[in-house]
Design a protein around this motif. Structure first.
Motif, PDB file in Angstrom:
ATOM      1  N   ASN A  21       0.765  -1.376  -0.041  1.00  0.00           N
ATOM      2  CA  ASN A  21       0.004  -0.054   0.033  1.00  0.00           C
ATOM      3  C   ASN A  21       0.972   1.298  -0.004  1.00  0.00           C
ATOM      4  O   ASN A  21       0.617   2.185  -0.796  1.00  0.00           O
ATOM      5  CB  ASN A  21      -0.930  -0.040   0.920  1.00  0.00           C
ATOM      6  CG  ASN A  21      -1.938  -1.080   1.161  1.00  0.00           C
ATOM      7  OD1 ASN A  21      -2.602  -1.291   0.066  1.00  0.00           O
ATOM      8  ND2 ASN A  21      -2.408  -1.587   2.252  1.00  0.00           N
ATOM      9  N   ASP A  22       1.901   1.152   1.037  1.00  0.00           N
ATOM     10  CA  ASP A  22       2.621   2.534   1.088  1.00  0.00           C
ATOM     11  C   ASP A  22       3.430   2.531  -0.280  1.00  0.00           C
ATOM     12  O   ASP A  22       3.660   3.770  -0.666  1.00  0.00           O
ATOM     13  CB  ASP A  22       3.455   2.585   2.288  1.00  0.00           C
ATOM     14  CG  ASP A  22       2.610   2.454   3.542  1.00  0.00           C
ATOM     15  OD1 ASP A  22       1.453   3.083   3.547  1.00  0.00           O
ATOM     16  OD2 ASP A  22       3.229   2.014   4.598  1.00  0.00           O
ATOM     17  N   LYS A  79       4.044   5.886  -3.031  1.00  0.00           N
ATOM     18  CA  LYS A  79       5.248   6.291  -3.036  1.00  0.00           C
ATOM     19  C   LYS A  79       5.788   6.377  -4.517  1.00  0.00           C
ATOM     20  O   LYS A  79       6.571   7.122  -5.066  1.00  0.00           O
ATOM     21  CB  LYS A  79       6.329   5.588  -2.301  1.00  0.00           C
ATOM     22  CG  LYS A  79       7.838   5.913  -2.376  1.00  0.00           C
ATOM     23  CD  LYS A  79       8.651   5.322  -1.358  1.00  0.00           C
ATOM     24  CE  LYS A  79       8.852   3.655  -1.688  1.00  0.00           C
ATOM     25  NZ  LYS A  79       9.843   3.113  -0.811  1.00  0.00           N
TER      26      LYS A  79
END
Length: 108
Positions: free
Chosen positions: A21-22, A26
């Motif tokens: 998810n992160d 990014k």
């Protein structure tokens, strides 16, 4: 704004493919970096136009990462981008998707 819809959609697909998810956020944020004149989000969208609904995960990941490291003064952006892709993918992802990872690396 249509770009916002496509941007959010690309993040959702990256999350689905990689489970990160992160990372998905990014990675897409890199396409918005201010020094990207040609290799910006519009370029990303143009390349993705050939893969409706992003169904080719290998091509989608190759497009996402092909110039994720972008410095217009350097000529090794693709090599550095490939290395970044390998660094960013989890060991589990690489273990369970070796053919996909290889195809992405070759395409980058």
């Amino acid at each position: 704004m249509n770009n916002k819809i496509e941007y959010d959609r690309a993040i959702a697909v990256l999350r689905q493919i990689t489970g990160d998810n992160d990372g998905a956020v990014k990675w897409m944020e890199r396409w918005l970096e201010p020094h990207r004149h040609y290799h910006g989000f519009d370029h990303f969208q143009q390349l993705c136009a050939d893969i409706p609904n992003y169904v080719r995960h290998d091509i989608f990941l190759a497009i996402t990462f092909h110039d994720i490291i972008y410095d217009p003064r350097r000529n090794d952006n693709e090599e550095r981008s490939r290395d970044y892709f390998l660094q960013e993918m989890s060991d589990d992802f690489k273990q369970y998707n070796p053919e996909l990872v290889e195809n992405v690396c070759v395409a980058i």
